[in-house]
Write a protein that holds these residues in place. Structure first.
Motif, PDB file in Angstrom:
ATOM      1  N   UNK A  32      47.587  24.179 -15.730  1.00 17.83           N
ATOM      2  CA  UNK A  32      46.414  23.616 -16.395  1.00 17.83           C
ATOM      3  C   UNK A  32      46.687  22.134 -16.657  1.00 17.83           C
ATOM      4  N   UNK A  33      47.863  21.862 -17.224  1.00 19.51           N
ATOM      5  CA  UNK A  33      48.270  20.479 -17.500  1.00 19.51           C
ATOM      6  C   UNK A  33      48.878  19.908 -16.220  1.00 19.51           C
ATOM      7  N   UNK A 169      36.939  35.419 -22.506  1.00 24.65           N
ATOM      8  CA  UNK A 169      37.076  34.224 -23.343  1.00 24.65           C
ATOM      9  C   UNK A 169      37.478  34.603 -24.778  1.00 24.65           C
ATOM     10  N   UNK A 173      33.877  32.189 -28.397  1.00 25.16           N
ATOM     11  CA  UNK A 173      33.049  31.857 -27.231  1.00 25.16           C
ATOM     12  C   UNK A 173      32.136  33.032 -26.896  1.00 25.16           C
ATOM     13  N   UNK A 181      36.004  25.978 -25.790  1.00 29.09           N
ATOM     14  CA  UNK A 181      37.069  25.524 -26.686  1.00 29.09           C
ATOM     15  C   UNK A 181      36.919  24.017 -26.936  1.00 29.09           C
ATOM     16  N   UNK A 184      36.724  20.444 -24.415  1.00 25.55           N
ATOM     17  CA  UNK A 184      36.562  20.718 -22.984  1.00 25.55           C
ATOM     18  C   UNK A 184      35.377  19.944 -22.423  1.00 25.55           C
TER      19      UNK A 184
ATOM     20  N   UNK B 125      47.204  18.056 -23.415  1.00 28.25           N
ATOM     21  CA  UNK B 125      45.950  18.669 -23.849  1.00 28.25           C
ATOM     22  C   UNK B 125      46.235  19.683 -24.943  1.00 28.25           C
ATOM     23  N   UNK B 127      45.849  23.190 -27.000  1.00 30.56           N
ATOM     24  CA  UNK B 127      45.739  24.569 -26.534  1.00 30.56           C
ATOM     25  C   UNK B 127      44.267  24.944 -26.520  1.00 30.56           C
ATOM     26  N   UNK B 128      43.784  25.451 -25.379  1.00 28.44           N
ATOM     27  CA  UNK B 128      42.365  25.746 -25.353  1.00 28.44           C
ATOM     28  C   UNK B 128      42.049  27.189 -25.667  1.00 28.44           C
ATOM     29  N   UNK B 129      42.973  28.053 -25.457  1.00 24.82           N
ATOM     30  CA  UNK B 129      42.686  29.460 -25.752  1.00 24.82           C
ATOM     31  C   UNK B 129      44.032  30.116 -25.964  1.00 24.82           C
TER      32      UNK B 129
END
Lengths: 281, 321
Positions: A32-33, A169, A173, A181, A184, B125, B127-129
């Motif tokens: 992701x990163x 999700x 959400x 989140x 985003x 970034x 943590x998104x989830x």
């Protein structure tokens, strides 16, 4: 104790260490990163960037067959190679990559159980910043499995009944409290979920060390507690299709549900449709 | 070095200890209970600007003593800002390079300050989830740098480094004991790495096991830089629940309103983490009625002006001609 339906698609970190550098075994990191690979990766692993290399650069779509052949062949991977995928966030985008490799018919692709974080937290596992020198090879896709992908018409079909719709999700959400989140950029006009969907957050499937839960636990959670019917066709979705790839992997390969599709359009497609029915709460 | 004339040969001589404690200042207008004396320990009076001077100095000296840094080898550290700012200023003053890895939610002021203090900056970034046990992205990225480039980086790792605890056992605890002449009954702290609470409580409890230790934590999904709630404590190896009597979970927005009250009623230009601690302390003060409490105030408000304006909408109006 039951085993996974397809244990051959998972390898452990120790297996990867023992097989580093062996011919016919190719490691690919997908995070992701997108900075993580450059900071350090498993020796010999190539890095794929999900933002620029796994999506069509112009239209909203997965990469074309031609682009897949260029990418994978360019990374020195042959159709007969064993491809080991791993990445951050418990293999979110590694699972997305796995799904893409399966769509384009790659025979032997596997996930490293626990992903990047497990490797990082094991003291005997090396990391390097050295980017491997790869010799591009010709790669020709011979079969395409678009049945692994859900498109919008099937999502409407599924709402008529007889399907499992799994929303992976976060609970906020799902209920529509938040659309995405925080922070985003990919989002939607409306919050909520697809009517009839069950909420099973992706993280339900993992242990604190990043590995997948046991087959017995997964069966209990998905089939018994959440009521996913393994005899029915199933669609997993999230926001942009990466967390749902993770659950798609669990349902199809660890639990052995035959017909599972990943809806990569997910909420950023569905939640933007004019006039589409939405449930909240 | 002479702490009464305050003339120093190097900035490091200003670092705190029993002979040179950070100030304790009494809360007057905001404390409704006359029989409960409440003091704030102003950690922003440390030379590099926050409570983190203590852990940063202890960890840096330890790396030096063990020969872990020097030559081409500098430091990489995950930080929500203050440890990084202290470490960067100290490291650069001693000739080491430093890379700070921060989550994106860290206030812009802190990111810029890290660069001003001489750190190379990595922003990851948020943590998104999050999943339990996944770990903080900044910790994982810093670990990656340290593992992949061991010749270039040593990682103090404030989340696991016992020197973080030891710093508070050696300085914060004895300072408070001496400043209150042993009369302290309640200690109020916030939870971040947990070095402060573990080290300070360990010392004070040795002196008087009856001292109550109350930790405050912001509600889940909070926006109080530097703090963690219990759901996030998994990555803090220094968390020792046996040293804490109570953990109060407080709506994080109160951190901002209470910080503003401190600024406007006590003359203490305190940051949001101090506001959260004050809210927790006032709840206990009203319940227990009697005592002498010390709140460890980690930082002042200057680095959080943007966050204050974000959560206190009145602050953003009337700023243009």
């Amino acid at each position: 104790m039951a085993t996974y339906a397809h244990p051959e698609v998972l390898v452990e970190t120790d297996w990867v260490l023992a097989n580093l550098g062996k011919p016919g075994i190719k490691l690919v990191e997908i995070d992701v990163d997108t900075k993580a690979y450059d900071a350090g990766h498993i020796p010999g692993a190539v890095g794929f960037n999900w933002q620029t290399q796994l999506q069509d650069p112009v239209r909203r779509d997965i990469i074309s067959q031609d682009a897949f052949e260029q990418l994978v062949g360019g990374a020195g991977i042959s159709p007969s190679d064993t491809v080991i995928l791993y990445g951050d966030n418990n293999n979110w985008f590694a699972a997305y990559g796995f799904w893409l490799f399966k769509i384009y018919g790659h025979k032997d692709v596997r996930l490293m159980n626990g992903g990047r974080v497990k490797w990082l937290n094991e003291k005997d596992k090396p990391l390097t910043t050295e980017v491997p020198k790869v010799t591009p090879v010709p790669y020709k896709v011979t079969e395409v499995h678009l049945e692994l992908r859900a498109m919008l018409p099937q999502v409407f079909e599924a709402q008529k009944g007889g399907w499992n719709l799994v929303d992976v999700r976060s609970p906020d959400e799902f209920t529509g409290k938040v659309i995405a989140p925080p922070g985003m950029t990919e989002t939607a006009q409306r919050g909520g979920h697809i009517p009839g969907a069950k909420s099973v957050p992706w993280s339900t499937a993992v242990n604190p060390d990043g590995t997948f839960k046991s087959a017995d636990e997964l069966r209990r959670i998905y089939l018994q507690e959440k009521g996913v019917d393994p005899t029915r066709p199933t669609i997993a979705y999230c926001r942009i299709g990466e967390r749902s790839s993770h659950t798609w992997f669990v349902l199809k390969y660890l639990l052995g549900i035959e017909n599972v599709k990943n809806y990569d359009g997910s909420w950023t497609e569905y939640g933007n449709l004019v006039g589409a029915p939405i449930e909240k709460g | 070095m002479n702490h009464s004339t305050r003339v120093y040969e190097s900035v490091f001589e200003m670092l705190p200890g029993e002979e040179n404690p950070t100030p304790l200042v009494r809360i007057n207008r905001l404390n409704p209970e006359p029989a409960f004396t409440l003091y704030a320990k102003l950690e922003w009076m440390n030379p590099f600007g926050s409570v983190k001077d203590r852990a940063a100095w202890a960890m840096l000296r330890d790396l030096e003593a063990r020969g872990e840094i020097g030559g081409l080898r500098g430091i990489v550290e995950p930080t929500s800002g203050n440890t990084g700012i202290s470490l960067a200023a100290m490291a650069r003053a001693r000739g080491y390079h430093i890379r700070a890895v921060v989550p994106n939610r860290v206030p812009r002021e802190k990111k810029i300050l890290l660069k001003i203090a001489g750190a190379e900056l990595d922003v990851v970034s948020d943590e998104l989830c999050p999943a339990p046990g996944l770990g903080d992205g900044s910790i994982n990225l810093a670990k990656t740098h340290a593992r992949a480039q061991a010749a270039k980086y040593a990682m103090p790792n404030q989340y696991e480094n016992e020197k973080n605890v030891e710093a508070h056992f050696r300085t914060t605890g004895p300072e408070i004991w001496r400043q209150t002449e042993g009369r302290i009954t309640h200690l109020f702290v916030s939870l971040g790495t947990c070095g402060t609470v573990t080290g300070t409580s360990r010392f004070l409890r040795q002196k008087n096991p009856a001292i109550k230790v109350i930790a405050v934590q912001p509600s889940e999904g909070h926006d109080v830089p530097g703090l963690r709630n219990v759901a996030q404590l998994a990555s803090c190896k220094l968390f020792d629940p046996t040293l804490i009597d109570e953990i109060l979970e407080i709506d994080f927005r109160l951190a901002y309103t209470r910080a503003l009250e401190l600024c406007q009623n006590e003359g203490l230009l305190a940051g949001p983490s101090c506001g959260l601690i004050l809210e927790g302390a006032l709840r206990i003060v009203q319940r227990d009625k009697n005592g002498l409490g010390v709140m460890i105030f980690p930082d002042n408000v200057f680095k959080y002006a943007t966050n204050m304006a974000k959560h206190l909408p009145g602050l953003s109006s009337g700023l243009e001609p």
